[in-house]
Design a protein around this motif. Structure first.
Motif, PDB file in Angstrom:
ATOM      1  N   UNK A 289      52.225 -71.163 -73.995  1.00  0.00           N
ATOM      2  CA  UNK A 289      51.660 -72.507 -73.902  1.00  0.00           C
ATOM      3  C   UNK A 289      51.454 -73.072 -75.306  1.00  0.00           C
ATOM      4  N   UNK A 290      51.432 -74.383 -75.387  1.00  0.00           N
ATOM      5  CA  UNK A 290      51.185 -74.996 -76.686  1.00  0.00           C
ATOM      6  C   UNK A 290      49.733 -74.759 -77.088  1.00  0.00           C
ATOM      7  N   UNK A 291      49.462 -74.924 -78.368  1.00  0.00           N
ATOM      8  CA  UNK A 291      48.104 -74.693 -78.843  1.00  0.00           C
ATOM      9  C   UNK A 291      47.128 -75.682 -78.217  1.00  0.00           C
ATOM     10  N   UNK A 292      47.563 -76.939 -78.063  1.00  0.00           N
ATOM     11  CA  UNK A 292      46.695 -77.952 -77.453  1.00  0.00           C
ATOM     12  C   UNK A 292      46.465 -77.633 -75.975  1.00  0.00           C
ATOM     13  N   UNK A 293      47.499 -77.249 -75.273  1.00  0.00           N
ATOM     14  CA  UNK A 293      47.363 -76.916 -73.857  1.00  0.00           C
ATOM     15  C   UNK A 293      46.452 -75.726 -73.644  1.00  0.00           C
ATOM     16  N   UNK A 294      46.590 -74.702 -74.473  1.00  0.00           N
ATOM     17  CA  UNK A 294      45.724 -73.532 -74.351  1.00  0.00           C
ATOM     18  C   UNK A 294      44.276 -73.886 -74.674  1.00  0.00           C
ATOM     19  N   UNK A 295      44.082 -74.761 -75.660  1.00  0.00           N
ATOM     20  CA  UNK A 295      42.721 -75.171 -76.012  1.00  0.00           C
ATOM     21  C   UNK A 295      42.081 -75.969 -74.885  1.00  0.00           C
ATOM     22  N   UNK A 296      42.829 -76.883 -74.308  1.00  0.00           N
ATOM     23  CA  UNK A 296      42.302 -77.681 -73.192  1.00  0.00           C
ATOM     24  C   UNK A 296      41.982 -76.781 -72.010  1.00  0.00           C
ATOM     25  N   UNK A 297      42.875 -75.858 -71.697  1.00  0.00           N
ATOM     26  CA  UNK A 297      42.637 -74.926 -70.608  1.00  0.00           C
ATOM     27  C   UNK A 297      41.388 -74.097 -70.876  1.00  0.00           C
ATOM     28  N   UNK A 298      41.219 -73.644 -72.104  1.00  0.00           N
ATOM     29  CA  UNK A 298      40.044 -72.863 -72.458  1.00  0.00           C
ATOM     30  C   UNK A 298      38.762 -73.660 -72.340  1.00  0.00           C
ATOM     31  N   UNK A 299      38.789 -74.928 -72.780  1.00  0.00           N
ATOM     32  CA  UNK A 299      37.590 -75.771 -72.690  1.00  0.00           C
ATOM     33  C   UNK A 299      37.227 -76.083 -71.244  1.00  0.00           C
ATOM     34  N   UNK A 300      38.219 -76.394 -70.439  1.00  0.00           N
ATOM     35  CA  UNK A 300      37.946 -76.687 -69.028  1.00  0.00           C
ATOM     36  C   UNK A 300      37.419 -75.441 -68.322  1.00  0.00           C
ATOM     37  N   UNK A 301      38.060 -74.312 -68.578  1.00  0.00           N
ATOM     38  CA  UNK A 301      37.603 -73.057 -67.969  1.00  0.00           C
ATOM     39  C   UNK A 301      36.190 -72.704 -68.396  1.00  0.00           C
ATOM     40  N   UNK A 302      35.898 -72.895 -69.680  1.00  0.00           N
ATOM     41  CA  UNK A 302      34.556 -72.604 -70.188  1.00  0.00           C
ATOM     42  C   UNK A 302      33.517 -73.498 -69.522  1.00  0.00           C
ATOM     43  N   UNK A 303      33.831 -74.769 -69.378  1.00  0.00           N
ATOM     44  CA  UNK A 303      32.877 -75.694 -68.764  1.00  0.00           C
ATOM     45  C   UNK A 303      32.644 -75.356 -67.293  1.00  0.00           C
ATOM     46  N   UNK A 304      33.709 -75.056 -66.574  1.00  0.00           N
ATOM     47  CA  UNK A 304      33.576 -74.739 -65.149  1.00  0.00           C
ATOM     48  C   UNK A 304      32.757 -73.465 -64.952  1.00  0.00           C
ATOM     49  N   UNK A 305      33.070 -72.429 -65.701  1.00  0.00           N
ATOM     50  CA  UNK A 305      32.342 -71.171 -65.555  1.00  0.00           C
ATOM     51  C   UNK A 305      30.881 -71.341 -65.967  1.00  0.00           C
ATOM     52  N   UNK A 306      30.619 -72.053 -67.047  1.00  0.00           N
ATOM     53  CA  UNK A 306      29.236 -72.256 -67.484  1.00  0.00           C
ATOM     54  C   UNK A 306      28.428 -73.009 -66.443  1.00  0.00           C
ATOM     55  N   UNK A 307      28.990 -74.059 -65.875  1.00  0.00           N
ATOM     56  CA  UNK A 307      28.264 -74.845 -64.865  1.00  0.00           C
ATOM     57  C   UNK A 307      28.033 -74.013 -63.606  1.00  0.00           C
ATOM     58  N   UNK A 308      29.045 -73.287 -63.146  1.00  0.00           N
ATOM     59  CA  UNK A 308      28.872 -72.469 -61.950  1.00  0.00           C
ATOM     60  C   UNK A 308      27.855 -71.354 -62.161  1.00  0.00           C
ATOM     61  N   UNK A 309      27.872 -70.721 -63.325  1.00  0.00           N
ATOM     62  CA  UNK A 309      26.878 -69.681 -63.624  1.00  0.00           C
ATOM     63  C   UNK A 309      25.474 -70.270 -63.674  1.00  0.00           C
ATOM     64  N   UNK A 310      25.337 -71.453 -64.253  1.00  0.00           N
ATOM     65  CA  UNK A 310      24.027 -72.096 -64.339  1.00  0.00           C
ATOM     66  C   UNK A 310      23.516 -72.462 -62.945  1.00  0.00           C
ATOM     67  N   UNK A 311      24.381 -73.024 -62.115  1.00  0.00           N
ATOM     68  CA  UNK A 311      23.972 -73.403 -60.757  1.00  0.00           C
ATOM     69  C   UNK A 311      23.583 -72.161 -59.961  1.00  0.00           C
ATOM     70  N   UNK A 312      24.358 -71.095 -60.065  1.00  0.00           N
ATOM     71  CA  UNK A 312      24.024 -69.861 -59.354  1.00  0.00           C
ATOM     72  C   UNK A 312      22.694 -69.296 -59.842  1.00  0.00           C
TER      73      UNK A 312
END
Length: 125
Positions: free
Chosen positions: A40-63
């Motif tokens: 993957x491109x560096x930008x694509x991997x960074x975006x994927x990482x940021x989205x994944x980080x946000x989703x996991x952080x929000x779900x962990x916080x809600x749980x």
């Protein structure tokens, strides 16, 4: 004379966000690293990482916030589902087939649910 009743204001402690943010950052870095090594491109991997980080952080916080309202079986199941889905997704990023990633995710979910249930069962009053 009538006594006044006061309802304590709910204070949002910053430490409530520490563990979910750290878990989200770890997940995002791991996802970006896997995606980057698989072309993957560096930008694509960074975006994927940021989205994944946000989703996991929000779900962990809600749980974390909702776990006192859940019974121990539901709480253990929720932790299992969250962990299994995260691990299955990371495995799917590494180039595994959807079936293999799903089966491993289910296995991780079952193990996490069993361990979580054991911990909740032995430590609750």
């Amino acid at each position: 004379m009538q006594a006044q009743t006061t309802i304590p204001a709910r204070h949002h402690d910053r430490s409530e966000w520490r563990v979910p943010v750290w878990l989200g950052m770890l997940f995002g870095l791991w996802a970006a690293g896997i995606d980057r090594t698989h072309g993957a491109s560096e930008v694509g991997a960074t975006v994927l990482g940021l989205v994944g980080a946000a989703v996991v952080a929000v779900l962990c916080y809600v749980l974390h916030r909702e776990q006192p309202r859940l019974e121990r079986e539901a709480r253990a199941g929720a932790y299992g589902v969250l962990f299994g889905a995260a691990m299955g997704y990371l495995l799917s990023l590494s180039g595994s087939t959807l079936l293999k990633a799903s089966l491993w995710g289910l296995m991780f979910a079952g193990i996490m649910a069993a361990v979580s249930f054991y911990v909740f069962y032995t430590r609750e009053e």
